[in-house]
Scaffold this motif. Structure first.
Motif, short mmCIF file in Angstrom:
data_model
loop_
_atom_site.label_atom_id
_atom_site.label_comp_id
_atom_site.label_asym_id
_atom_site.label_seq_id
_atom_site.Cartn_x
_atom_site.Cartn_y
_atom_site.Cartn_z
N ARG A 470 0.98 -1.22 -0.15
CA ARG A 470 0.24 -0.19 0.03
C ARG A 470 0.97 0.89 0.72
O ARG A 470 0.30 2.54 -0.16
CB ARG A 470 -1.24 0.27 0.55
CG ARG A 470 -1.90 -0.95 0.96
CD ARG A 470 -2.48 -1.52 2.45
NE ARG A 470 -3.44 -0.80 2.73
CZ ARG A 470 -3.85 0.02 3.88
NH1 ARG A 470 -3.93 -0.78 4.95
NH2 ARG A 470 -4.84 1.18 4.55
N THR A 471 2.32 0.48 0.80
CA THR A 471 2.66 2.31 0.42
C THR A 471 4.18 1.98 -0.49
O THR A 471 4.94 2.80 0.44
CB THR A 471 3.57 2.81 1.73
OG1 THR A 471 4.17 1.57 2.16
CG2 THR A 471 1.89 2.72 2.86
N PHE A 472 3.97 1.12 -1.35
CA PHE A 472 5.51 1.50 -2.22
C PHE A 472 6.16 2.32 -2.84
O PHE A 472 7.21 2.26 -3.07
CB PHE A 472 4.86 0.23 -3.31
CG PHE A 472 5.99 -0.56 -4.22
CD1 PHE A 472 6.99 -1.01 -3.34
CD2 PHE A 472 6.34 -0.17 -5.17
CE1 PHE A 472 8.24 -1.87 -4.43
CE2 PHE A 472 7.54 -0.73 -5.93
CZ PHE A 472 8.40 -1.52 -5.88
N ASP A 473 4.86 3.12 -3.18
CA ASP A 473 5.66 3.86 -4.21
C ASP A 473 6.25 5.15 -2.83
O ASP A 473 7.54 5.22 -3.68
CB ASP A 473 4.41 4.71 -4.65
CG ASP A 473 3.20 4.96 -4.14
OD1 ASP A 473 3.38 4.73 -2.97
OD2 ASP A 473 2.59 6.27 -4.45
N SER A 474 5.73 5.44 -1.38
CA SER A 474 6.35 6.58 -0.78
C SER A 474 7.89 5.36 -0.45
O SER A 474 8.12 6.46 0.12
CB SER A 474 5.08 7.28 0.17
OG SER A 474 4.07 7.53 -0.22
N LEU A 475 7.48 4.05 -0.18
CA LEU A 475 9.05 3.63 0.18
C LEU A 475 9.82 4.41 -0.50
O LEU A 475 10.61 4.34 -0.44
CB LEU A 475 8.24 2.65 0.45
CG LEU A 475 9.70 1.27 0.93
CD1 LEU A 475 10.45 1.60 2.47
CD2 LEU A 475 10.07 -0.08 0.91
N LEU A 476 9.89 3.67 -1.72
CA LEU A 476 11.44 4.48 -3.29
C LEU A 476 11.43 6.26 -2.98
O LEU A 476 12.39 5.80 -2.65
CB LEU A 476 10.19 3.85 -4.59
CG LEU A 476 9.67 2.64 -4.53
CD1 LEU A 476 9.25 2.01 -6.22
CD2 LEU A 476 11.04 1.61 -4.49
N MET A 477 10.01 6.36 -2.81
CA MET A 477 10.64 8.24 -2.10
C MET A 477 11.75 8.45 -1.15
O MET A 477 12.40 8.85 -1.09
CB MET A 477 9.80 8.34 -2.49
CG MET A 477 8.41 8.30 -3.89
SD MET A 477 7.35 10.05 -4.07
CE MET A 477 7.60 11.50 -3.78
N ALA A 478 11.01 7.50 -0.16
CA ALA A 478 11.78 8.12 0.87
C ALA A 478 13.04 7.91 1.11
O ALA A 478 13.97 8.35 1.83
CB ALA A 478 11.09 7.37 1.71
N LEU A 479 13.00 6.01 0.65
CA LEU A 479 14.79 5.68 0.43
C LEU A 479 15.04 6.81 0.08
O LEU A 479 16.77 6.84 -0.39
CB LEU A 479 14.82 4.32 -0.14
CG LEU A 479 13.69 3.37 1.07
CD1 LEU A 479 13.78 1.52 0.50
CD2 LEU A 479 15.01 3.45 2.40
N GLU A 480 14.94 6.94 -1.98
CA GLU A 480 15.87 8.30 -3.28
C GLU A 480 16.05 8.92 -1.92
O GLU A 480 16.95 10.00 -1.74
CB GLU A 480 15.42 8.29 -3.77
CG GLU A 480 14.92 7.28 -4.50
CD GLU A 480 13.80 7.51 -6.09
OE1 GLU A 480 13.52 8.60 -5.41
OE2 GLU A 480 13.92 7.01 -7.19
N GLU A 481 14.87 9.74 -0.81
CA GLU A 481 16.08 10.97 0.20
C GLU A 481 16.86 11.29 0.76
O GLU A 481 17.89 11.83 1.10
CB GLU A 481 14.35 11.17 0.08
CG GLU A 481 14.35 12.99 1.17
CD GLU A 481 13.12 13.42 1.44
OE1 GLU A 481 13.05 14.43 2.88
OE2 GLU A 481 11.87 13.43 1.09
N ILE A 482 15.96 10.06 1.60
CA ILE A 482 17.37 9.76 2.25
C ILE A 482 18.92 9.41 2.05
O ILE A 482 20.17 9.60 2.63
CB ILE A 482 17.22 7.96 3.10
CG1 ILE A 482 16.02 9.01 4.14
CG2 ILE A 482 18.29 8.19 4.24
CD1 ILE A 482 15.38 7.37 5.32
N GLY A 483 18.96 8.70 0.76
CA GLY A 483 20.01 8.20 0.25
C GLY A 483 20.90 9.36 -0.58
O GLY A 483 21.86 9.37 -0.60
N SER A 484 19.77 10.48 -0.38
CA SER A 484 20.59 11.94 -0.96
C SER A 484 21.00 12.50 -0.15
O SER A 484 21.30 14.32 -0.41
CB SER A 484 19.81 12.86 -1.85
OG SER A 484 18.41 13.15 -2.07
N SER A 485 20.84 12.62 0.93
CA SER A 485 20.91 13.08 2.12
C SER A 485 22.67 13.48 2.34
O SER A 485 23.09 12.42 2.52
CB SER A 485 20.06 12.33 3.78
OG SER A 485 20.66 11.14 3.98
#
Length: 788
Positions: A470-485
């Motif tokens: 149910r949150t697959f797209d949000s999970l990908l975006m969150a990992l991308e954001e943390i990966g660029s922190s």
């Protein structure tokens, strides 16, 4: 002898009709009336000398006085009217009593025997400390010349202080008689009013206890002294009620401070009475049902103590309802089979439950519980020979899930990745980013959190997978954001997880397990129901097997693969998998030449194509599920299952006597009579309207005492346990009640709070707070407040 009575003394006399203000009218015959000469033949000077004398009446005069005028407050003033009052010569003039004086002075009563006037209230209602006029009390007044007028004796007496007080007492007495409220009655009324207020206050205390118990919140505070601003939930709730109830407020502020009944010892007494009331109600229903099952399980609480939960299952055949009720916790100081079975036996004796009426016992599959020779089930059958052992179906299903997911290496790797995702997202920064991304993508929906995996939580795997779906797209975006922190350690970990989550193999595994576990989730939920019977449970297991078998087709696989491909395209995940470079074929070790290899040894070939996903992941997982379900849900209790099936209208063997016979013999039912009853019932036309075993039981109950043996058979079939889920639910309450801040709680208080919480529905229906107060009052005769 003095005729004066105090107010209290006069009220103790028989009240009768004496309080009426109506005067008694005496109309004597002329022959009965003494002549004036015989009564008053002495000279007027003699009369004058007697009036106002302080000498007391003789005994003869006293006795005649008792007969002639009112002898007590239960009689009205004696006021004869149609009587020829005798004349007396006073100052050379014949004078006599005038009946009109009755109207002017209602307190006057006339003595025919003494031809004298007496004051009714002064005689009967004058207080002993007041000095009344003897001439109106003991001697009698007959100075008719000076009787009336403003300065007359009547007027002076009427205004005297002693007379006014006596008159007031008389009037109060008349009101008392009219309303039925004597001093004793008024004292009794005051006592009843005080009891009413005390009980009202105690009911508020009980309501506060019930509220805290049912909501599973702590009662006591860290400190409960009046100077503390927060005295704990219980006392604060009582103070809140006092703000809106003057009786409670008066009790708290003005009542005796040593009788507030808010101490922990009073709490324990009331909680125990409340808990025992519910337990007695449950045990009474169990005894009325006749047969029952027992369920037990253990867990460790926050104080590191092992707690054994005890639950009973029974059937109300009249209402057609299956019940499972929690009774108590008991501290399990030893966990061997002998000790655990002893705890169970002691509880059965404590609650006055007949061991011979136990038809089944349900536990988890631990060897100490399920051992056939030395386990708890074997020990229990020593004192309850009819108690067949049922391995909890919900526990069996959970073992199927755990073992199936561990047995297939690809599945095991997938769930390991889910656990790694949960651990990473549980950190403060990652969790905040994940929640914010969900709010941004779906502002109208409640943000979700990733779920932790656990081998003991039955639905955790499905919950974890469903949340990620149910949150697959949000999970990908969150990992991308943390990966660029700028947090490099977190960024590296996020990039590694993102690389794996964005792979098509992870997405496909997510879809596969979501489909499979959604099927087992429905089965798990129904097996946990307390209303299900064993035949219905076996039907659900069979249906789940059939559904999983239907999943194992090429057509269904193609649907899943296409669905996963669509999701991958939506999230820009590549579905193309590079062909693996050719490697030297590994030779099988010589020691495995005679073995069948089900999985690769050492390095494994990567899954690259649809056919590889199907043959290396999808089919092996389904096969493992089916193998585990067939192995664990074996028909070890085939006689029981066949017998229960004969009691179910939906079964193909409904009312088949041969299959029912062996089941009935296990429980000592007369099969000869049973055979005739089955033959009769199977020919009843109205049986067509019966759809379930519960309906059949309700029908047979309405026919009692006919079909007694068939009735007992159906009741046993419904009573046999399916799962120990009720024990697991009680452990959830245990964690909320005995928290890390409440680890010093006693065992009795814990059990009482638990039953008030777990059985809150029964408490609302069965508890009578007035009876609770009566029992509380009778438990200690020296209560500081009067309650009865």
């Amino acid at each position: 002898m003095s005729r004066q009575l105090t107010l209290f003394q006069s009220i103790q006399l028989n009240q009768g009709d004496g309080g009426s203000s109506n005067s008694t009218v005496i109309e004597p015959d002329a022959s009965d009336c003494p002549s004036p000469t015989n009564l008053h033949g002495e000279e007027s000077t003699t009369v004058s000398s007697n009036v106002g004398s302080n000498e007391s009446c003789s005994v003869e005069e006293e006795e005649s006085l008792n007969i002639d005028i009112a002898s007590g407050p239960h009689e009205n003033p004696v006021q004869p009217i149609n009587y020829p009052f005798p004349f007396t010569m006073i100052s050379n003039k014949a004078r006599s009593f005038n009946a009109k004086w009755y109207q002017q002075y209602e307190w006057i009563e006339y003595s025919i025997a003494k031809d004298a006037v007496f004051c009714y209230p002064c005689r009967l209602f004058c207080h002993a400390s007041n000095k009344a006029e003897d001439r109106f009390v003991t001697l009698g007044f007959r100075d008719w010349k000076h009787a009336s007028g403003k300065g007359g004796a009547f007027a002076k007496h009427d205004t005297s202080k002693s007379h006014q007080e006596a008159l007031m007492n008389w009037n109060q007495f008349k009101v008392t008689v009219a309303t039925g409220s004597s001093i004793a009655t008024r004292l009794d009324s005051a006592r009843k009013e005080q009891i009413k207020k005390n009980r009202h206050y105690l009911i508020a205390i009980i309501h506060s206890l019930m509220y805290c118990a049912s909501q599973e919140i702590a009662l006591r505070g860290h400190r409960e002294t009046p100077s503390v601003s927060n005295q704990g939930n219980f006392l604060e709730l009582v103070k809140l009620l006092a703000m809106y109830d003057p009786i409670i407020n008066d009790r708290l502020t003005s009542g005796p401070q040593n009788a507030l009944y808010t101490s922990h010892s009073i709490q324990n007494q009331l909680l125990h009475i409340l808990g025992e009331k519910i337990r007695n109600s449950i045990c009474h229903q169990v005894q009325s049902a006749g047969v029952f099952s027992i369920l037990a399980d253990e867990t460790k609480d926050f104080s590191k103590q092992e707690q054994m939960c005890f639950v009973v299952r029974y059937v109300d055949m009249a209402q057609g309802e299956i019940h499972e009720h929690f009774l108590t916790y008991v501290e399990a100081k030893a966990l061997d089979a002998t000790s655990l079975s002893t705890y169970i036996k002691d509880l059965l004796l404590k609650f006055d439950l007949d061991c011979s009426k136990i038809v089944s016992q349900g536990y988890d599959g631990a060897s100490v519980m399920s051992g056939r020779c030395a386990g708890v089930q074997a020990k229990v059958r020593e004192f309850a020979p009819n108690a067949v052992y049922i391995h909890c179906y919900a526990h069996i299903l959970n073992l199927v899930l755990v073992d199936s997911c561990r047995s297939v290496s690809s599945a095991s790797e997938f769930f390991a990745l889910l656990e790694a995702l949960y651990v990473f997202m549980a950190s403060s920064k990652a969790h905040t980013v994940f929640i914010e991304v969900q709010k941004k993508n779906n502002p109208d929906k409640q943000p979700l959190e990733l779920q932790k995996l656990s081998d003991t939580r039955w639905a955790c795997r499905y919950a974890a997978i469903n949340t990620i779906c149910r949150t697959f797209d949000s999970l990908l975006m969150a990992l991308e954001e943390i990966g660029s922190s700028s947090d490099h350690s977190k960024a590296v970990e996020a990039k590694g997880l993102l690389f794996q989550v964005q792979s098509f193999s992870f997405l496909l595994s997510l879809v596969i397990f979501d489909r499979i576990l959604s099927c087992t989730k429905q089965l798990s939920d129904q097996l946990q129901s307390s209303k299900i019977d064993l035949y219905r449970a076996s039907e659900l297991v069979t249906a789940s097997k059939v559904m999983l078998q239907q999943f194992r087709t090429d057509e269904y696989w193609d649907q899943i693969f296409r669905y996963a491909t669509d999701i991958a395209n939506t999230n820009s995940i590549s579905t193309e998998v590079d062909e693996p470079r050719s490697t030297r074929k590994r030779r099988r070790p010589a020691n495995l030449d005679d073995s069948i290899i089900t999985d690769s040894v050492g390095s494994r070939e990567p899954i690259t194509t649809s056919s590889h996903f199907k043959t290396r992941l999808y089919f092996p997982v389904l096969d493992q599920f089916l193998v585990e379900m067939n192995a664990r849900f074996n028909q070890s209790n085939s006689i029981i299952l066949k017998g229960i099936a004969t009691c179910s209208p939906s079964s193909s063997v409904f009312l088949e006597f041969q299959d029912m016979k062996e089941f009935a013999l296990m429980f000592g039912i007369d099969v000869t009579t049973l055979e005739m009853e089955v033959a009769l019932v199977s020919r009843v036309a109205s049986l067509n309207s019966i759809k379930t075993t519960v309906d059949l039981g309700r029908y047979l109950h309405s026919c009692l005492p006919a079909y007694r043996n068939l009735y007992d058979t159906v009741q046993i079939a419904l009573t046999i346990a399916v799962s120990s889920a009720e024990c697991e639910r009680s452990f959830s309450s245990l964690k909320r009640i005995k928290t890390r801040l409440r680890t010093t709680m006693g065992e009795d208080r814990l059990s009482d709070l638990a039953i008030l919480s777990i059985e809150r529905d029964m408490a609302s229906k069965t508890l009578d707070y007035e009876q609770i107060i009566d029992e509380f009052a009778s438990a200690d005769k020296n209560r500081r407040i009067v309650l009865s």
